[in-house]
Enzyme design. Structure first.
Site, short mmCIF file in Angstrom:
data_model
loop_
_atom_site.label_atom_id
_atom_site.label_comp_id
_atom_site.label_asym_id
_atom_site.label_seq_id
_atom_site.Cartn_x
_atom_site.Cartn_y
_atom_site.Cartn_z
N HIS A 172 0.84 -1.21 0.00
CA HIS A 172 0.00 0.00 0.00
C HIS A 172 0.87 1.26 0.00
O HIS A 172 0.61 2.21 -0.74
CB HIS A 172 -0.88 0.06 1.26
CG HIS A 172 -1.98 -0.95 1.34
ND1 HIS A 172 -2.16 -1.76 2.42
CD2 HIS A 172 -2.99 -1.25 0.47
CE1 HIS A 172 -3.24 -2.53 2.23
NE2 HIS A 172 -3.75 -2.24 1.05
N SER A 212 -3.09 -7.57 3.37
CA SER A 212 -3.40 -7.36 4.80
C SER A 212 -3.81 -8.68 5.44
O SER A 212 -3.38 -9.01 6.55
CB SER A 212 -4.53 -6.34 4.95
OG SER A 212 -4.18 -5.12 4.38
N LYS A 261 -19.16 -4.35 10.99
CA LYS A 261 -18.14 -5.40 11.13
C LYS A 261 -16.94 -4.83 11.86
O LYS A 261 -16.46 -3.74 11.51
CB LYS A 261 -17.67 -5.86 9.75
CG LYS A 261 -18.54 -6.89 9.12
CD LYS A 261 -17.72 -7.71 8.12
CE LYS A 261 -18.27 -7.60 6.72
NZ LYS A 261 -17.35 -7.99 5.68
N ARG A 291 -1.48 -6.43 -7.99
CA ARG A 291 -0.38 -7.38 -7.75
C ARG A 291 -0.31 -8.44 -8.83
O ARG A 291 0.68 -9.15 -8.94
CB ARG A 291 -0.56 -8.06 -6.39
CG ARG A 291 -0.24 -7.15 -5.22
CD ARG A 291 -0.81 -7.67 -3.93
NE ARG A 291 -2.25 -7.77 -4.03
CZ ARG A 291 -3.06 -7.99 -3.01
NH1 ARG A 291 -2.55 -8.17 -1.81
NH2 ARG A 291 -4.36 -8.04 -3.17
#
Ligand code: PNS
Length: 165
Positions: A20, A133, A44, A96
């Site tokens: 990032h 992540s 969430k 990616r």
């Protein structure tokens, strides 16, 4: 005088990785201003709170770009509305590989369909191609070493929050 060219870099950033950081720095080289949009679902609970995520992002940005990059949180909003509100003409995302492209392309097309906002894809740095992540959290949870793949502040926070005793 020409208008400020502003880009939005959206994501969950739970937490920010070096992949990032690479994309944010490169976006800041291309546009006058970058808004890092931390998009989250209030229903969430993530691994890190939104405030923690913002703090990690702010402290991971090199000084050379930090004056032109700001970090804001948005909940329950369409990305196109965020772009309109902050006056951004473009969304910047890192890719990616082909799997990212397959995931991102329909969103880019939908966003352009909704308001005309364009998405610019930057090829992710090869040394971070395997970094996400979710993967760094999984590795950290079971005691694996993710040093160098996340900013130092995140490395410490992952050890504190996730490492199995
Ligand atoms: O880091 P992530 O989880 O891959 O980020 C995905 C994110 C938050 C950028 C994406 O889910 C998004 O844009 N959410 C905002 C809601 C929205 O606009 N949905 C329609 C997309 S076409």
């Amino acid at each position: 005088m020409s208008a400020t060219r502003r880009a939005v870099c959206p994501g969950s950033f739970d937490p920010i990785t070096m992949g990032h950081v690479d994309v944010l720095v490169r976006a800041a080289a291309l546009y006058d201003e970058v808004v890092v949009a931390v998009l989250h679902n209030p229903a969430k609970s993530g691994t890190f709170t939104v405030e923690e995520r913002i703090g990690f992002i702010e402290s991971s940005l090199p000084e050379s770009v930090s004056a032109r990059v700001r970090v804001e949180a948005f909940a329950g909003r369409l990305l196109v509305d965020v772009c309109r509100d902050v006056g951004a003409e473009v969304i910047v995302k890192g890719l990616r590989g082909g799997t990212d492209f397959a995931y991102e392309l329909p969103m880019a097309l939908m966003n352009r369909h909704l308001t005309g906002v364009e998405t610019v894809f930057l090829p992710g740095a090869p040394e971070f191609e395997h970094v996400s992540s979710s993967l760094v959290k999984e590795v950290a949870r079971f005691g694996g070493d993710v040093a160098g793949l996340v900013p130092d502040i995140v490395h410490a926070a992952l050890a504190e929050r996730l490492a199995t005793p």
